[in-house]
Design a protein around this motif. Sequence first.
Motif, PDB file in Angstrom:
ATOM      1  N   ALA B 169      -2.770   3.572   3.859  1.00 30.43           N
ATOM      2  CA  ALA B 169      -2.140   2.985   4.991  1.00 30.43           C
ATOM      3  C   ALA B 169      -0.574   2.551   4.585  1.00 30.43           C
ATOM      4  CB  ALA B 169      -2.584   1.612   5.454  1.00 30.43           C
ATOM      5  N   GLU B 170      -0.463   2.204   3.385  1.00 25.56           N
ATOM      6  CA  GLU B 170       0.900   1.865   2.689  1.00 25.56           C
ATOM      7  C   GLU B 170       1.729   2.995   2.281  1.00 25.56           C
ATOM      8  OE1 GLU B 170       0.892  -1.687   0.545  1.00 25.56           O
ATOM      9  OE2 GLU B 170      -0.333  -2.547   2.168  1.00 25.56           O
ATOM     10  N   GLY B 173       2.290   5.727   4.745  1.00 28.51           N
ATOM     11  CA  GLY B 173       2.889   5.056   6.071  1.00 28.51           C
ATOM     12  C   GLY B 173       2.070   5.159   7.157  1.00 28.51           C
ATOM     13  N   LEU B 174       0.617   5.373   6.936  1.00 27.26           N
ATOM     14  CA  LEU B 174       0.016   5.517   8.128  1.00 27.26           C
ATOM     15  C   LEU B 174      -0.298   3.999   8.856  1.00 27.26           C
ATOM     16  CD1 LEU B 174      -2.676   7.929   7.022  1.00 27.26           C
ATOM     17  CD2 LEU B 174      -0.772   8.432   8.453  1.00 27.26           C
TER      18      LEU B 174
END
Lengths: 131, 267
Positions: B169-170, B173-174
């Motif tokens: 996620a981080e 960048g999702l």
Amino acid sequence: MRQILLATALIALPVAAFTGFNIQQARSAGIHANAPGLGDLTRFATIIADVQGIAAKGDLAAARDRIKDFEIAWDGAEAGLKPMDPTHWGMIDQAADAAFTAIRAKSPEPAAVSGTLAALQATLVNQAVTK
Amino acid sequence: MIPASIEKPDMVPVEGLARMNRVPKVTIDFWLIKLMAVTMGETAADYLAVNLGLGLTTTSLIMAAVLIGALVLQFRQKRYVPWSYWLAVVLISIVGTLVTDNLVDNFGVSLIATTIAFTLALAATFALWFASENTLSIHAIHTGRREAWYWLAILFTFALGTAAGDLVAERFGLGYLATGVLFGMIIASLAVGYFFLGLDPILGFWLAYIFTRPLGASFGDLMSQPAQYGGMGLGTVITSALFLGAIILIVAYMSLSHDGEEDAALN
């Protein structure tokens, strides 16, 4: 061994499909995908401005209560906000931690409180302006 | 004549319970409740640390103590009892999340390092489990030692799932929505592998167990995040309460229907 290969393939296939789709989307969306930024941070900056006003009047206990609203809002938005720009998010988060520490000290130093709050506000406003 | 029980003390029948599986059969409601336990683990950990103002360290210590208590209860059951088993899973989910959060936030360990470390820890757990028991079967957890391996593996799958999910996620960048779609696709692919391509049930089970962690966290974020960031804006309190309620309902159903108990013949 065959099982490990099968499992790897089963995981790799959707990852590849997903990545391909994502790259395609990023291309069609142009540069937007590369620099989304943290967007509008006004609601966080507003609370901190409020905290600064209260602290300036010398009521550090009330300032401590008010900054809690910031902490809950900030943490509650982490999952949505952080992936948009992890680096800038991290800068704000660190500045916020410093402000929490200063304001929650057993006997808070007014200078440390106003200094860390100003630094936090600067990172918040900076984000909003540069993006 | 030496009774067989002396050679294999694990298999001494204790009031006929010794060979009963102490963990549930993997059914649809198993996955449903596991997914909700995960979601709740994520939102409840946030709620305790921030809203109650306990801070990450204090929250972690309190929850670890509560988990140890729950595991003591669970080990004493000597058979599958839904409320005790799922209480332990919910608490492991919370503690597993806190372990990763602590490593990242308090000790500054990167998500890549935690992901690799927990992968190795989980692999080592399975290797030692197999060396000790000659099987990784989840259908024959009928000794305290096997149950200890089982819960240790579960703890690491939660920690690994948290680290890997946050990493995706981080770092890449999702957002949580895209992360949820990605992990949902992986789980669907593993299901196809299991049902149609002969994927080993035990391997498939543990892989799905890892990937349902980030999937559940995405659900939790979707419900709790402010509308401004694409969520439903329910906040962590309501989200946790909703899922806790649903978990209690399903556990009550499982207790009444005896769904999830392993057939004696299989053991």
